[in-house]
Each structure stands twice: as structure tokens, then as C-alpha cells.
Design a protein around this motif. Structure first.
Motif, PDB file in Angstrom:
ATOM      1  N   SER A 333      -5.802  63.021  21.728  1.00 36.33           N
ATOM      2  CA  SER A 333      -6.067  62.530  20.376  1.00 36.33           C
ATOM      3  C   SER A 333      -4.853  61.749  19.903  1.00 36.33           C
ATOM      4  CB  SER A 333      -6.369  63.672  19.405  1.00 36.33           C
ATOM      5  OG  SER A 333      -5.219  64.462  19.180  1.00 36.33           O
ATOM      6  N   ALA A 334      -5.095  60.822  18.967  1.00 34.75           N
ATOM      7  CA  ALA A 334      -4.007  60.036  18.388  1.00 34.75           C
ATOM      8  C   ALA A 334      -4.469  59.500  17.043  1.00 34.75           C
ATOM      9  CB  ALA A 334      -3.594  58.896  19.316  1.00 34.75           C
ATOM     10  N   LEU A 335      -3.492  59.276  16.159  1.00 32.76           N
ATOM     11  CA  LEU A 335      -3.787  58.796  14.810  1.00 32.76           C
ATOM     12  C   LEU A 335      -2.809  57.692  14.434  1.00 32.76           C
ATOM     13  CD1 LEU A 335      -5.235  59.028  12.040  1.00 32.76           C
ATOM     14  CD2 LEU A 335      -3.534  60.767  11.432  1.00 32.76           C
ATOM     15  N   ALA A 336      -3.346  56.598  13.886  1.00 34.03           N
ATOM     16  CA  ALA A 336      -2.523  55.503  13.386  1.00 34.03           C
ATOM     17  C   ALA A 336      -2.708  55.384  11.886  1.00 34.03           C
ATOM     18  CB  ALA A 336      -2.905  54.193  14.066  1.00 34.03           C
ATOM     19  N   VAL A 337      -1.673  54.852  11.225  1.00 33.52           N
ATOM     20  CA  VAL A 337      -1.709  54.593   9.790  1.00 33.52           C
ATOM     21  C   VAL A 337      -1.521  53.103   9.561  1.00 33.52           C
ATOM     22  CG1 VAL A 337      -0.476  54.931   7.612  1.00 33.52           C
ATOM     23  CG2 VAL A 337      -0.942  56.878   9.083  1.00 33.52           C
ATOM     24  N   VAL A 338      -2.309  52.559   8.634  1.00 35.38           N
ATOM     25  CA  VAL A 338      -2.186  51.163   8.214  1.00 35.38           C
ATOM     26  C   VAL A 338      -1.884  51.168   6.723  1.00 35.38           C
ATOM     27  CG1 VAL A 338      -3.338  48.926   8.043  1.00 35.38           C
ATOM     28  CG2 VAL A 338      -3.834  50.444   9.973  1.00 35.38           C
ATOM     29  N   SER A 339      -0.913  50.353   6.285  1.00 38.81           N
ATOM     30  CA  SER A 339      -0.454  50.436   4.901  1.00 38.81           C
ATOM     31  C   SER A 339      -1.318  49.665   3.919  1.00 38.81           C
ATOM     32  CB  SER A 339       0.991  49.937   4.800  1.00 38.81           C
ATOM     33  OG  SER A 339       1.074  48.581   5.216  1.00 38.81           O
ATOM     34  N   ALA A 340      -2.068  48.642   4.381  1.00 44.88           N
ATOM     35  CA  ALA A 340      -2.858  47.836   3.452  1.00 44.88           C
ATOM     36  C   ALA A 340      -4.004  47.159   4.204  1.00 44.88           C
ATOM     37  CB  ALA A 340      -1.982  46.786   2.776  1.00 44.88           C
ATOM     38  N   PRO A 341      -5.121  46.880   3.516  1.00 47.14           N
ATOM     39  CA  PRO A 341      -6.282  46.258   4.161  1.00 47.14           C
ATOM     40  C   PRO A 341      -6.185  44.731   4.211  1.00 47.14           C
ATOM     41  CG  PRO A 341      -6.845  46.819   1.905  1.00 47.14           C
ATOM     42  CD  PRO A 341      -5.414  47.287   2.122  1.00 47.14           C
ATOM     43  N   ARG A 342      -5.169  44.212   4.880  1.00 50.80           N
ATOM     44  CA  ARG A 342      -5.027  42.766   4.998  1.00 50.80           C
ATOM     45  C   ARG A 342      -6.114  42.204   5.923  1.00 50.80           C
ATOM     46  NH1 ARG A 342       0.097  45.085   5.561  1.00 50.80           N
ATOM     47  NH2 ARG A 342       1.568  44.579   3.880  1.00 50.80           N
ATOM     48  N   PRO A 343      -6.559  40.973   5.688  1.00 52.88           N
ATOM     49  CA  PRO A 343      -7.648  40.417   6.503  1.00 52.88           C
ATOM     50  C   PRO A 343      -7.369  40.430   7.993  1.00 52.88           C
ATOM     51  CG  PRO A 343      -7.323  39.077   4.545  1.00 52.88           C
ATOM     52  CD  PRO A 343      -6.212  40.091   4.550  1.00 52.88           C
ATOM     53  N   VAL A 344      -6.156  40.058   8.430  1.00 50.56           N
ATOM     54  CA  VAL A 344      -5.877  40.038   9.855  1.00 50.56           C
ATOM     55  C   VAL A 344      -5.926  41.444  10.446  1.00 50.56           C
ATOM     56  CG1 VAL A 344      -3.351  40.169   9.515  1.00 50.56           C
ATOM     57  CG2 VAL A 344      -4.280  39.202  11.636  1.00 50.56           C
ATOM     58  N   THR A 345      -5.478  42.438   9.690  1.00 51.05           N
ATOM     59  CA  THR A 345      -5.509  43.818  10.166  1.00 51.05           C
ATOM     60  C   THR A 345      -6.945  44.303  10.300  1.00 51.05           C
ATOM     61  OG1 THR A 345      -3.432  44.216   8.978  1.00 51.05           O
ATOM     62  CG2 THR A 345      -4.643  46.146   9.761  1.00 51.05           C
ATOM     63  N   VAL A 346      -7.772  44.020   9.317  1.00 49.77           N
ATOM     64  CA  VAL A 346      -9.168  44.441   9.366  1.00 49.77           C
ATOM     65  C   VAL A 346      -9.893  43.774  10.531  1.00 49.77           C
ATOM     66  CG1 VAL A 346     -11.364  44.359   8.113  1.00 49.77           C
ATOM     67  CG2 VAL A 346      -9.258  44.949   6.903  1.00 49.77           C
ATOM     68  N   GLU A 347      -9.618  42.502  10.739  1.00 47.84           N
ATOM     69  CA  GLU A 347     -10.268  41.781  11.846  1.00 47.84           C
ATOM     70  C   GLU A 347      -9.926  42.402  13.197  1.00 47.84           C
ATOM     71  OE1 GLU A 347     -10.007  37.422  14.081  1.00 47.84           O
ATOM     72  OE2 GLU A 347      -8.968  37.735  12.170  1.00 47.84           O
ATOM     73  N   ARG A 348      -8.650  42.694  13.440  1.00 45.94           N
ATOM     74  CA  ARG A 348      -8.244  43.241  14.737  1.00 45.94           C
ATOM     75  C   ARG A 348      -8.717  44.691  14.895  1.00 45.94           C
ATOM     76  NH1 ARG A 348      -9.105  39.786  17.070  1.00 45.94           N
ATOM     77  NH2 ARG A 348      -8.378  40.926  18.908  1.00 45.94           N
TER      78      ARG A 348
END
Length: 380
Positions: A333-348
Motif C-alpha cells: 500500500s502507498a499514499l500520496a498527498v497533493v496540495s492543490a487541484p491544479r489543472p496539470v495535476t488533475v490531468e496527470r
């Protein structure tokens, strides 16, 4: 006396004739059986004989107490009492432990009044709570996930939802429901976003503003945030004010943009009080500080990777998502955190999520990744 003797002899002769031979023997045993039956009937009517039970009188002398030999009235030996108590205890149903997660797929439930706790001192403030029938928010508001799956689990917590409505709505509608959202605590009207998130099967957490590293340059808004300079009681009052800002969340997190509450989390006296209150209200906790051990008191999970650290572009995001994939395959198992819903982040993120099934991975909400509270260390 002489006159009576002939009569006695006649009776004796009659008895001798009646008992003589095989027929006489049979008559003898038949008579005994009838006599035994009569005696047994009499004893049954009279009941069992009394027994003497000895007890000490007021002067320490032995005084006899009469009791019937009734197995229900005779005191059991201690061993028998203990065995009976264990049998009774084993027969009682044991309440299942409070656990996070939900197996059933489908939209997230709307906020349930049974899990809202009005604050007497502030009628407008309602806090999450475990319902009377034992349902915690971390289960009732969790995203559906098949807990019987044997595939390695990988999850993403996307924070900053609500800071920009357009980007937040695009993330909610684009990303699969297995990705958990973290709601910014300062948004005034977010009910529409939360309703869309529930329909799209996203569980969501509430971000707690906590004093981070680099304060005061990094300021979580020290007028309302949990601060190391405040007494635990004051921080608890601030925690309640934050928890009452939205409803329907499964837990909380220290992920607030790039700030992760490092300074407050480093003080056990302060942080433990927060975790105890979170746990008492049936909430889970996601620790955005990467690589941290399990927390006490509360179901929790720390991040393994922060995906949108600098540099932030499609190439770096793909590399970190690939590292997250291999980490989940290696560790289970693994967990990642993203700080904000920027368009490039959501796309990838959306492109990466579409490849997980072919790689043998299951996209899991954080409610399916958290671990039980750490056991307290024994004092030497």
C-alpha cells in the motif's frame, strides 16, 4: 395366652404354606417390590431430608442452619462460580470494534443528523459524533471499497478543495471516486461542491490549520489555527470551531496547501489532545508529513510521497506517480498527498488512475488505507 397359641400356629402354618415352593418364592419377592414402592412414594411426598450447614454465629460459635438439599440454594464453590461467570460472559454478544471504511459502492451519504452534536453554548455550531447506534463518520461517510481485495492498494489525498471553485469542480468531476478530497477550512459557502463530491463518490476530509514549519512566514492564519503558543484548552476550542464549519466528512488532515502543521505535531502534549478529540468523534486522521509512524489514539496514515513539490510539471508528476506505483507494489500500500487541484495535476492523476488495474493495483480511498492507533509505549 394358651388360647391364643392355636391361632398363632394357624397363621404361621398359613404363611408357611403360602411361601412354600416356587410359587411361594415368587410371592415373597412380589411382596418386597410392593413394599419398596410404598416406601418410595412416602419419601417422595415428604421431600429430601434436611442437611446441616454450619455458619459462625455472632460470638464466633458454630451455629447450625437448616437448609434443604436444593442444588439452586446450595452455594457453589468459587471455581464453579467462576466457570459459570465465564460461560455467561461468553454468551453475551460483543460489540464490533469501531472501524473506518465502507464496503458498499455508491454515492457518499448526506450528512446524518444522528451524527451531529449541537454545542449548547453556540446553537449554530454542530460537531461530528459517533451515532447512538455506533456508526462513526469515518465509516458512514467513507467511499465504497471492496476490503476483500488482495491487490496492493494505492491512494491519493487531494487537498485545497474549495480554494478555487472552478479547479475544484473540475477535479471532483474528472477524477475517479477512489481519490479522497481535503476541504480547505476557510471557504464560506462550499455546500454545492460537497454535494457534487458526494454524488461522484468522493469521500472528503477537513483540513486543520496547524502551526507549520517556517511560521510566521508560513502562516496558517494564527487567529484561528491551532498554535503551539496556546494552552491545550484554547486549541481545543479552536478545533471545535473548525470542525463545525462543514459536515459529512470522514476525518481530518494536517494538509493545508504546502503547510503540514509540523510544529504543533511535534509537541505531544498539544497534538495528543487534538488526536484524542478527533478519535472520540469517530474521525480518522491523515498525516501529510511524509514517512511518519502511526499516531496514537486515532486511526491514521501518513503520506509516503508529496506529488506536487517543486518542480511542478507533467514530467515530474509522472515520475512521482510512477514512484508511488512501485512503492505500493513493494509495500502492499502507498499514499500520496497533493496540495492543490491544479489543472496539470488533475490531468496527470486521471491518466495515471486509468493504468492501475492493468498494473494489478487497486485505487483506494484513505479510509481503506488508515491503520489502527499505535499502542502506547510502556514506561520503564
Amino acid at each position: 395366652m394358651a388360647a391364643a397359641l392355636p391361632g398363632i400356629r394357624q397363621v404361621s402354618d398359613l404363611v408357611s404354606d403360602w411361601l412354600s415352593g416356587w410359587r411361594g418364592l415368587a410371592r415373597f419377592w412380589a411382596g418386597l417390590l410392593v413394599l419398596s414402592a410404598v416406601i418410595g412414594g412416602v419419601l417422595q411426598i415428604l421431600g429430601p431430608p434436611p442437611v446441616q450447614v454450619t455458619a459462625k454465629g455472632p460470638a464466633g460459635q458454630q451455629s447450625p442452619l437448616v437448609a434443604h438439599l436444593d442444588p439452586n440454594s446450595v452455594p457453589h464453590p468459587p471455581a464453579a462460580q467462576s466457570a459459570a461467570a465465564k460461560t455467561t460472559a461468553a454468551a453475551k454478544p460483543v460489540a464490533p470494534p469501531v472501524r473506518p471504511g465502507r464496503n458498499m459502492p455508491g454515492p457518499i451519504a448526506d450528512p446524518d443528523p444522528a451524527m451531529l452534536d449541537p454545542v449548547a453554548s453556540d446553537p449554530k455550531l454542530v460537531l461530528p459524533r459517533i451515532s447512538i447506534d455506533g456508526r462513526p463518520p469515518m465509516s458512514a461517510y467513507a467511499a465504497g471499497f471492496d476490503s476483500s481485495t488482495l491487490r496492493p492498494r494505492v491512494g491519493v489525498l487531494l487537498a485545497g478543495i474549495g480554494t478555487t471553485e472552478a479547479d475544484s469542480m473540475a477535479a471532483i468531476k474528472t477524477l475517479p471516486g477512489g481519490i479522497t478530497l481535503a476541504i480547505a477550512p476557510y471557504v464560506t459557502d462550499i455546500s454545492r461542491l460537497l454535494g457534487v463530491a458526494r454524488l461522484n463518490e468522493h469521500e472528503y476530509l477537513l483540513s486543520l490549520p496547524m502551526e507549520p514549519q517556517g511560521y510566521p512566514v508560513n502562516d496558517p492564519d494564527d487567529r484561528v489555527a491551532l498554535m503551539t503558543s496556546l494552552a491545550p484548552a484554547e486549541n481545543l476550542a479552536r478545533l471545535h470551531a473548525i470542525l463545525g464549519r462543514i459536515t459529512g466528512y470522514a476525518g481530518v488532515t494536517d494538509a493545508l496547501g504546502s503547510m503540514h502543521g509540523e510544529r504543533l505535531a511535534a509537541l505531544p502534549d498539544q497534538f495528543d489532545a487534538v488526536l484524542e478529540e478527533v478519535a472520540a468523534r469517530g474521525l480518522l486522521f491523515v498525516d501529510a508529513r511524509a514517512g511518519q509512524p502511526r499516531l496514537p489514539h486515532v486511526w491514521s496514515r501518513s503520506a509516503d510521497i508529496v506529488l506536487d513539490d517543486d518542480p511542478l510539471n507533467a514530467t515530474s508528476l509522472d515520475q512521482r506517480l510512477d514512484a508511488l506505483t512501485h512503492l505500493a507494489l513493494d509495500k502492499g500500500s502507498a499514499l500520496a498527498v497533493v496540495s492543490a487541484p491544479r489543472p496539470v495535476t488533475v490531468e496527470r492523476l486521471a491518466a495515471w488512475a486509468n493504468t492501475l488495474a492493468s498494473k494489478g493495483l487497486a485505487l483506494a480511498p484513505v479510509s481503506a488505507l488508515v491503520l489502527p492507533p499505535a499502542k502506547p509505549e510502556r514506561k520503564q
